[in-house]
Design a protein around this motif. Structure first.
Motif, mmCIF file in Angstrom:
data_model
loop_
_atom_site.group_PDB
_atom_site.id
_atom_site.type_symbol
_atom_site.label_atom_id
_atom_site.label_comp_id
_atom_site.label_asym_id
_atom_site.label_seq_id
_atom_site.Cartn_x
_atom_site.Cartn_y
_atom_site.Cartn_z
ATOM 1 N N ALA A 5 -83.257 -15.239 -71.940
ATOM 2 C CA ALA A 5 -83.132 -16.716 -70.202
ATOM 3 C C ALA A 5 -82.614 -17.911 -71.796
ATOM 4 O O ALA A 5 -82.197 -18.529 -70.214
ATOM 5 C CB ALA A 5 -84.553 -16.704 -69.859
ATOM 6 N N PHE A 6 -83.477 -17.744 -72.228
ATOM 7 C CA PHE A 6 -82.945 -19.392 -73.135
ATOM 8 C C PHE A 6 -81.370 -19.477 -73.445
ATOM 9 O O PHE A 6 -80.785 -20.262 -73.367
ATOM 10 C CB PHE A 6 -84.266 -19.370 -74.022
ATOM 11 C CG PHE A 6 -85.132 -19.958 -74.075
ATOM 12 C CD1 PHE A 6 -85.823 -20.598 -73.447
ATOM 13 C CD2 PHE A 6 -86.509 -18.611 -74.286
ATOM 14 C CE1 PHE A 6 -87.210 -20.514 -72.800
ATOM 15 C CE2 PHE A 6 -87.545 -18.392 -74.013
ATOM 16 C CZ PHE A 6 -88.316 -19.313 -73.141
ATOM 17 N N GLU A 7 -80.795 -18.683 -73.832
ATOM 18 C CA GLU A 7 -79.559 -17.909 -74.364
ATOM 19 C C GLU A 7 -78.598 -19.222 -73.446
ATOM 20 O O GLU A 7 -77.534 -19.501 -73.373
ATOM 21 C CB GLU A 7 -79.055 -17.276 -74.914
ATOM 22 C CG GLU A 7 -80.182 -16.696 -76.293
ATOM 23 C CD GLU A 7 -81.217 -16.424 -76.133
ATOM 24 O OE1 GLU A 7 -81.800 -15.210 -77.399
ATOM 25 O OE2 GLU A 7 -82.348 -16.124 -75.193
ATOM 26 N N LEU A 40 -76.097 -13.741 -81.078
ATOM 27 C CA LEU A 40 -75.564 -12.608 -80.275
ATOM 28 C C LEU A 40 -74.170 -13.361 -79.486
ATOM 29 O O LEU A 40 -73.752 -14.285 -78.902
ATOM 30 C CB LEU A 40 -76.907 -12.374 -79.341
ATOM 31 C CG LEU A 40 -78.159 -12.219 -78.827
ATOM 32 C CD1 LEU A 40 -79.377 -11.870 -78.681
ATOM 33 C CD2 LEU A 40 -78.264 -10.770 -80.586
ATOM 34 N N HIS A 41 -73.299 -12.243 -79.890
ATOM 35 C CA HIS A 41 -72.303 -11.686 -78.382
ATOM 36 C C HIS A 41 -72.833 -11.535 -77.672
ATOM 37 O O HIS A 41 -73.737 -11.253 -76.750
ATOM 38 C CB HIS A 41 -71.730 -10.698 -79.092
ATOM 39 C CG HIS A 41 -70.558 -9.838 -78.474
ATOM 40 N ND1 HIS A 41 -70.359 -9.944 -77.338
ATOM 41 C CD2 HIS A 41 -69.177 -10.293 -79.775
ATOM 42 C CE1 HIS A 41 -68.440 -9.841 -77.513
ATOM 43 N NE2 HIS A 41 -67.738 -10.536 -78.792
ATOM 44 N N PRO A 42 -71.446 -12.504 -77.092
ATOM 45 C CA PRO A 42 -71.637 -12.221 -74.869
ATOM 46 C C PRO A 42 -71.541 -11.320 -74.368
ATOM 47 O O PRO A 42 -72.831 -11.072 -73.127
ATOM 48 C CB PRO A 42 -71.074 -13.361 -74.538
ATOM 49 C CG PRO A 42 -69.750 -14.076 -76.057
ATOM 50 C CD PRO A 42 -70.501 -13.104 -77.453
ATOM 51 N N THR A 43 -71.101 -9.622 -74.980
ATOM 52 C CA THR A 43 -71.451 -9.262 -74.175
ATOM 53 C C THR A 43 -72.624 -8.386 -73.879
ATOM 54 O O THR A 43 -73.761 -7.831 -72.988
ATOM 55 C CB THR A 43 -71.029 -7.823 -74.562
ATOM 56 O OG1 THR A 43 -69.500 -8.650 -75.077
ATOM 57 C CG2 THR A 43 -70.626 -6.443 -74.129
ATOM 58 N N ALA A 44 -73.334 -8.776 -75.152
ATOM 59 C CA ALA A 44 -74.718 -8.379 -75.123
ATOM 60 C C ALA A 44 -76.090 -9.242 -74.636
ATOM 61 O O ALA A 44 -76.722 -8.711 -73.903
ATOM 62 C CB ALA A 44 -76.048 -9.068 -76.295
ATOM 63 N N LEU A 45 -74.787 -10.606 -74.140
ATOM 64 C CA LEU A 45 -75.763 -11.522 -73.646
ATOM 65 C C LEU A 45 -75.954 -10.963 -72.533
ATOM 66 O O LEU A 45 -76.771 -11.533 -71.162
ATOM 67 C CB LEU A 45 -75.267 -12.732 -73.708
ATOM 68 C CG LEU A 45 -76.301 -13.923 -75.153
ATOM 69 C CD1 LEU A 45 -75.554 -15.144 -75.231
ATOM 70 C CD2 LEU A 45 -77.526 -13.610 -75.538
ATOM 71 N N ALA A 46 -74.828 -10.552 -72.110
ATOM 72 C CA ALA A 46 -74.314 -10.556 -70.346
ATOM 73 C C ALA A 46 -75.248 -9.071 -70.303
ATOM 74 O O ALA A 46 -75.306 -8.142 -69.189
ATOM 75 C CB ALA A 46 -73.120 -10.363 -70.532
ATOM 76 N N GLN A 47 -75.989 -8.163 -70.958
ATOM 77 C CA GLN A 47 -75.963 -6.400 -70.872
ATOM 78 C C GLN A 47 -77.352 -6.567 -71.644
ATOM 79 O O GLN A 47 -77.065 -5.972 -72.902
ATOM 80 C CB GLN A 47 -75.089 -5.450 -70.917
ATOM 81 C CG GLN A 47 -73.533 -5.866 -70.450
ATOM 82 C CD GLN A 47 -73.098 -4.842 -70.941
ATOM 83 O OE1 GLN A 47 -73.010 -3.261 -70.614
ATOM 84 N NE2 GLN A 47 -72.007 -5.106 -70.786
#
Length: 211
Positions: A5-7, A40-47
């Motif tokens: 959430a913070f990211e 963190l990679h954007p993919t990990a943030l999205a999933q």
């Protein structure tokens, strides 16, 4: 459990590279304080399900931390580590030394961040937006990942130090203030890896040959 959430909030504000930062070894009697920074990679943030299991390193066993370290390196866009040795901790004080280790971790990132999420502290010398989260290693996946990287790195360093100072048992207690560590201090006195400004070192007499 941690979340992203913070990211995500910082990214919606226009910050593309958000680094979580944490340290290990701040309260030890010996060895360095080690910090890590993780983007963190954007993919990990999205999933965020890809980050499942990552948590405050203190809540995890050594075996679990080692397994999750591989996950972190797969899911991170960048990882940086910084360490400050015992003699500088004595010279600077633990808070300044911890901040220095965190700053070094940021500078060692291959991609420099444009926002930080830091466990508890702020880094005033770094001119980027910062969010200081008390207990951040249990709230933010980036900070939790940094806590695991910092802890596993420091544990490995303490095991290496054990090779030169095996009588103290650093590989076992990692420099923390255990009964065994105190007993070895009483027997041998402090070595070059000990923080002379920390209790019990500055307020006790040692008769060992290592003093």
């Amino acid at each position: 459990m941690p979340s992203v959430a913070f990211e995500i909030e910082l990214r919606t504000q226009g910050h593309t590279f958000v680094a979580g930062i944490d340290e290990a070894g701040r309260g030890c009697w010996a060895g360095p304080v080690v910090a890590a920074a993780v983007i963190l990679h954007p993919t990990a943030l999205a999933q965020p399900g890809l980050l499942e299991g990552i948590d405050d390193s203190k809540r995890l066993s050594a075996t679990r931390r080692a397994a999750l370290l591989e996950t972190i390196h797969r899911r991170a866009q960048a990882v940086g580590v910084g360490a400050v040795p015992a003699f500088l901790i004595d010279a600077l004080g633990i808070i300044r030394a911890t901040r220095l280790a965190m700053e070094l971790a940021v500078f060692n990132l291959p991609t420099l961040p444009d926002a930080l999420i830091v466990d508890a502290l702020q880094l005033p010398t770094l001119p980027v937006p910062q969010l200081a989260l008390v207990g951040g290693d249990h709230l933010s996946y980036s900070v939790a990942a940094a806590s695991i990287v910092a802890k596993t790195t420091r544990d490995r360093l303490m095991s290496q130090i054990e090779g030169a100072e095996e009588r103290y048992g650093f590989a076992l207690h990692k420099g923390y203030g255990t009964a065994w560590h105190r007993a070895m201090l009483q027997r041998w006195g402090p070595c070059g890896e000990h923080r002379r400004s920390f209790r019990p070192l500055w307020n006790e007499e040692y008769d060992g040959s290592g003093y």
